[in-house]
Design a protein around this motif. Structure first.
Motif, PDB file in Angstrom:
ATOM      1  N   GLU A   1     -11.370  -3.095  -3.039  1.00 62.63           N
ATOM      2  CA  GLU A   1     -11.497  -2.039  -4.041  1.00 62.63           C
ATOM      3  C   GLU A   1     -10.363  -2.085  -5.051  1.00 62.63           C
ATOM      4  O   GLU A   1     -10.549  -1.812  -6.245  1.00 62.63           O
ATOM      5  CB  GLU A   1     -11.512  -0.673  -3.350  1.00 62.63           C
ATOM      6  CG  GLU A   1     -12.008   0.455  -4.219  1.00 62.63           C
ATOM      7  CD  GLU A   1     -13.504   0.423  -4.453  1.00 62.63           C
ATOM      8  OE1 GLU A   1     -13.909   0.356  -5.636  1.00 62.63           O
ATOM      9  OE2 GLU A   1     -14.262   0.459  -3.481  1.00 62.63           O
ATOM     10  N   GLU A   2      -9.159  -2.444  -4.590  1.00 62.97           N
ATOM     11  CA  GLU A   2      -7.978  -2.356  -5.443  1.00 62.97           C
ATOM     12  C   GLU A   2      -7.987  -3.367  -6.586  1.00 62.97           C
ATOM     13  O   GLU A   2      -7.539  -3.057  -7.695  1.00 62.97           O
ATOM     14  CB  GLU A   2      -6.705  -2.561  -4.612  1.00 62.97           C
ATOM     15  CG  GLU A   2      -6.519  -1.550  -3.489  1.00 62.97           C
ATOM     16  CD  GLU A   2      -7.068  -2.057  -2.169  1.00 62.97           C
ATOM     17  OE1 GLU A   2      -8.276  -2.390  -2.102  1.00 62.97           O
ATOM     18  OE2 GLU A   2      -6.296  -2.152  -1.191  1.00 62.97           O
TER      19      GLU A   2
ATOM     20  N   ARG B   1       0.793   4.437  -2.635  1.00 60.97           N
ATOM     21  CA  ARG B   1       0.656   5.841  -2.232  1.00 60.97           C
ATOM     22  C   ARG B   1       1.822   6.698  -2.721  1.00 60.97           C
ATOM     23  O   ARG B   1       1.640   7.837  -3.148  1.00 60.97           O
ATOM     24  CB  ARG B   1       0.551   5.928  -0.703  1.00 60.97           C
ATOM     25  CG  ARG B   1      -0.822   5.614  -0.149  1.00 60.97           C
ATOM     26  CD  ARG B   1      -0.927   5.987   1.314  1.00 60.97           C
ATOM     27  NE  ARG B   1      -0.068   5.174   2.145  1.00 60.97           N
ATOM     28  CZ  ARG B   1      -0.418   4.021   2.694  1.00 60.97           C
ATOM     29  NH1 ARG B   1      -1.634   3.551   2.498  1.00 60.97           N
ATOM     30  NH2 ARG B   1       0.419   3.345   3.437  1.00 60.97           N
TER      31      ARG B   1
ATOM     32  N   SER C   1      -5.922   6.476   3.608  1.00 63.51           N
ATOM     33  CA  SER C   1      -6.593   6.331   2.316  1.00 63.51           C
ATOM     34  C   SER C   1      -5.622   5.871   1.239  1.00 63.51           C
ATOM     35  O   SER C   1      -4.409   6.075   1.324  1.00 63.51           O
ATOM     36  CB  SER C   1      -7.232   7.656   1.904  1.00 63.51           C
ATOM     37  OG  SER C   1      -6.232   8.628   1.689  1.00 63.51           O
ATOM     38  N   LEU C   2      -6.186   5.240   0.221  1.00 63.52           N
ATOM     39  CA  LEU C   2      -5.400   4.749  -0.905  1.00 63.52           C
ATOM     40  C   LEU C   2      -6.188   5.040  -2.170  1.00 63.52           C
ATOM     41  O   LEU C   2      -7.350   4.655  -2.292  1.00 63.52           O
ATOM     42  CB  LEU C   2      -5.166   3.246  -0.757  1.00 63.52           C
ATOM     43  CG  LEU C   2      -4.095   2.614  -1.650  1.00 63.52           C
ATOM     44  CD1 LEU C   2      -2.715   3.085  -1.231  1.00 63.52           C
ATOM     45  CD2 LEU C   2      -4.173   1.098  -1.578  1.00 63.52           C
ATOM     46  N   ASN C   3      -5.574   5.731  -3.116  1.00 59.17           N
ATOM     47  CA  ASN C   3      -6.214   6.034  -4.387  1.00 59.17           C
ATOM     48  C   ASN C   3      -5.774   5.030  -5.437  1.00 59.17           C
ATOM     49  O   ASN C   3      -4.578   4.773  -5.591  1.00 59.17           O
ATOM     50  CB  ASN C   3      -5.852   7.454  -4.839  1.00 59.17           C
ATOM     51  CG  ASN C   3      -6.419   8.516  -3.923  1.00 59.17           C
ATOM     52  OD1 ASN C   3      -7.633   8.686  -3.829  1.00 59.17           O
ATOM     53  ND2 ASN C   3      -5.545   9.230  -3.232  1.00 59.17           N
TER      54      ASN C   3
ATOM     55  N   SER D   1     -16.558   3.969   5.916  1.00 59.52           N
ATOM     56  CA  SER D   1     -17.082   3.174   4.802  1.00 59.52           C
ATOM     57  C   SER D   1     -18.414   2.529   5.131  1.00 59.52           C
ATOM     58  O   SER D   1     -19.067   1.969   4.254  1.00 59.52           O
ATOM     59  CB  SER D   1     -16.073   2.082   4.444  1.00 59.52           C
ATOM     60  OG  SER D   1     -15.895   1.196   5.549  1.00 59.52           O
TER      61      SER D   1
ATOM     62  N   LYS E   1     -11.299   5.090  -4.076  1.00 56.89           N
ATOM     63  CA  LYS E   1     -10.534   5.394  -2.869  1.00 56.89           C
ATOM     64  C   LYS E   1     -10.859   4.358  -1.822  1.00 56.89           C
ATOM     65  O   LYS E   1     -12.024   4.053  -1.581  1.00 56.89           O
ATOM     66  CB  LYS E   1     -10.883   6.802  -2.365  1.00 56.89           C
ATOM     67  CG  LYS E   1      -9.949   7.338  -1.285  1.00 56.89           C
ATOM     68  CD  LYS E   1     -10.245   8.804  -1.014  1.00 56.89           C
ATOM     69  CE  LYS E   1      -9.226   9.388  -0.052  1.00 56.89           C
ATOM     70  NZ  LYS E   1      -9.459  10.840   0.173  1.00 56.89           N
ATOM     71  N   THR E   2      -9.846   3.804  -1.225  1.00 62.06           N
ATOM     72  CA  THR E   2     -10.042   2.772  -0.219  1.00 62.06           C
ATOM     73  C   THR E   2      -9.104   3.042   0.944  1.00 62.06           C
ATOM     74  O   THR E   2      -8.341   3.982   0.940  1.00 62.06           O
ATOM     75  CB  THR E   2      -9.770   1.373  -0.821  1.00 62.06           C
ATOM     76  OG1 THR E   2     -10.094   0.381   0.155  1.00 62.06           O
ATOM     77  CG2 THR E   2      -8.321   1.220  -1.235  1.00 62.06           C
TER      78      THR E   2
ATOM     79  N   LYS F   1       0.833  -1.197   0.000  1.00 68.03           N
ATOM     80  CA  LYS F   1       0.000   0.000   0.000  1.00 68.03           C
ATOM     81  C   LYS F   1       0.871   1.252   0.000  1.00 68.03           C
ATOM     82  O   LYS F   1       0.533   2.265  -0.634  1.00 68.03           O
ATOM     83  CB  LYS F   1      -0.949  -0.022   1.191  1.00 68.03           C
ATOM     84  CG  LYS F   1      -1.966  -1.166   1.139  1.00 68.03           C
ATOM     85  CD  LYS F   1      -2.865  -1.158   2.357  1.00 68.03           C
ATOM     86  CE  LYS F   1      -3.735  -2.407   2.392  1.00 68.03           C
ATOM     87  NZ  LYS F   1      -4.680  -2.502   1.260  1.00 68.03           N
TER      88      LYS F   1
ATOM     89  N   PRO G   1     -11.585   6.352 -11.006  1.00 64.66           N
ATOM     90  CA  PRO G   1     -10.883   6.393  -9.716  1.00 64.66           C
ATOM     91  C   PRO G   1     -11.681   5.694  -8.623  1.00 64.66           C
ATOM     92  O   PRO G   1     -12.905   5.559  -8.698  1.00 64.66           O
ATOM     93  CB  PRO G   1     -10.783   7.892  -9.437  1.00 64.66           C
ATOM     94  CG  PRO G   1     -12.015   8.455 -10.076  1.00 64.66           C
ATOM     95  CD  PRO G   1     -12.289   7.605 -11.305  1.00 64.66           C
TER      96      PRO G   1
END
Length: 452
Positions: free
Chosen positions: A270-271, A101, A129-131, A442, A121-122, A97, A119
């Protein structure tokens, strides 16, 4: 908007509106679904060979169009042209992760403009957060895989859906409103506000729309089931898909008793989207080998044997906009070498044992899965409605408890004794009696949190 939904005949949605919408959008979603419905019955060897072919293509694409992977493959001494299987990437460092980032721009493929990527975001459950991004075709293929696993639950395409989910979307444009009425037909129970008024409204919508699929966070569906049981209300979907959280066996039983159908446990993030899902046999989760190659690694980075708990690492084969190669999801699970009695060639995963961040540290330094702690505490003692355990110091646990009104006064002593038995006699506790366990942003619940 949701209250105005009417029940368009399912057959029209399935045979006319959904195909026409795909044509209108130029989508390959339904075409991919048809392919997946066939490929699930291929042999394990056929599926693995197809996945290896996709892996080779993804590696060549990533090195050619992503500065990050160009550097990473070169530093590992790996020629993408020589990759034949995931074993050939054993020397490629895992994608963390932190890598995502810190290297987002370099991870994105130069074959796509960023504004053309979708996009997401998780990271709400970890606090950071991770985009991430995915190309349009990748999104359509992901949606097709989700539809296939939805059908394993007993749901049929064209039937409306009911989602127990946080922060539900509201259609605002004419296109989205038409899509809502003619294609998606989803009613929501917002997990950020599950109170009596919201539940009564949800029941009213359900009776108008009669959804075929109930979908949502596992624990939130359980909370809904308990609320319906107290009211004596019977809602009857044809399928239930629980995802996004650990599905506890006692909660599964309650959900199935209340709704009268089996619960299908699904796992993804999500990823990289869908990773695994139970079929109608409920004998483990089928891995989504059509779209992902999943590795289970021990703490030394070596492949786990069947039945051995390990870190879950995923290589997605369909997202060319932002390749995710050997991505460490942050969860742990148990691989299987069994064949499912359903006859599908997709490999099995025995279970998810929890998020890495949800393992607590015992007084002797060993790590204990949060799911095991909860199953031997929350589900063991009567009178406990909800439980959350937070570890911020090695020998101190913060225990947030929601008790039933008629809970036995001795329950708390029994609970703390059980926790000491699992984590060590030297542990100290700060116990908070709370009216409810709050959700994450979430809408999910976390039962155990380790902040060491």
């Amino acid at each position: 908007m949701q209250g105005d939904i009417v029940r368009t005949p399912d057959v029209l949605v399935r045979r006319i509106f959904q195909p026409l919408w795909d044509v209108y959008e130029g989508s390959i979603r339904l075409r991919t679904l048809r392919e997946l419905e066939k490929s699930q019955w291929h042999s394990r060897h056929q599926l693995q060979e197809a996945a290896n072919h996709k892996l080779r293509r993804m590696c060549r694409h990533a090195v050619a169009t992503s500065a990050f992977y160009r550097r990473r493959f070169a530093e590992a001494g790996i020629d993408p042209a020589g990759v034949r299987s995931i074993a050939d990437l054993a020397d490629l460092p895992l994608l963390t992760k932190a890598d995502v980032r810190e290297n987002l721009d370099d991870l994105l493929s130069t074959s796509y403009r960023r504004e053309d990527l979708t996009p997401a975001k998780t990271g709400g459950s970890t606090g950071v957060s991770l985009n991430v991004f995915c190309d349009a075709r990748g999104i359509e293929r992901r949606n097709a895989a989700a539809l296939r696993s939805d059908r394993w639950s007993g749901w049929e395409m064209g039937q409306p859906l009911a989602a127990v989910w946080g922060n539900p979307p509201t259609p605002t444009t004419l296109k989205n409103k038409l899509r809502w009425h003619l294609k998606d037909r989803i009613i929501y129970l917002d997990t950020m506000r599950i109170d009596d008024a919201a539940i009564e409204n949800f029941i009213g919508q359900w009776r108008r729309v009669r959804p075929g699929l109930l979908f949502g966070h596992a624990h939130s569906i359980f909370i809904l089931a308990e609320a319906l049981r107290r009211r004596g209300v019977a809602l009857r979907p044809t399928g239930i898909v629980a995802t996004s959280m650990m599905l506890l066996e006692p909660e599964r039983k309650v959900i199935e008793q209340v709704f009268g159908v089996p619960v299908t446990n699904r796992y993804g993030c999500e990823e990289v989207s869908l990773i695994g899902c139970e079929c109608e046999q409920h004998h483990g989760m089928h891995l989504n080998l059509d779209h992902n190659i999943v590795e289970f690694l021990d703490d030394g980075g070596k492949p786990c044997a069947a039945g051995q708990d390990g870190r879950i690492v995923v290589t997605e084969l369909i997202n060319f906009g932002m390749p995710m190669i050997r991505y460490e999801v942050g969860d742990r699970g148990v691989p299987s070498d069994r064949a499912c009695p359903c006859g599908r060639g997709l490999p099995l995963m025995e279970s998810i044992t929890g998020r890495t961040a949800d393992f607590l540290v015992a007084s002797d330094g060993s790590r204990v899965a949060g799911i095991s702690i909860i199953e031997n505490s929350l589900t063991r003692f009567a009178g406990i409605r909800q439980l959350q355990i937070i570890q911020e110091e090695p020998l101190l646990l913060i225990v947030n408890v929601v008790y039933d009104a008629d809970a036995d006064p001795q329950t708390e002593a029994q609970l703390l004794g059980a926790l000491r038995g699992m984590l060590g006699e030297s542990l100290q506790f700060t116990v908070n009696h709370v009216p409810a366990i709050p959700q994450e942003k979430s809408g999910k619940y976390r039962f155990t949190i380790c902040r060491l």
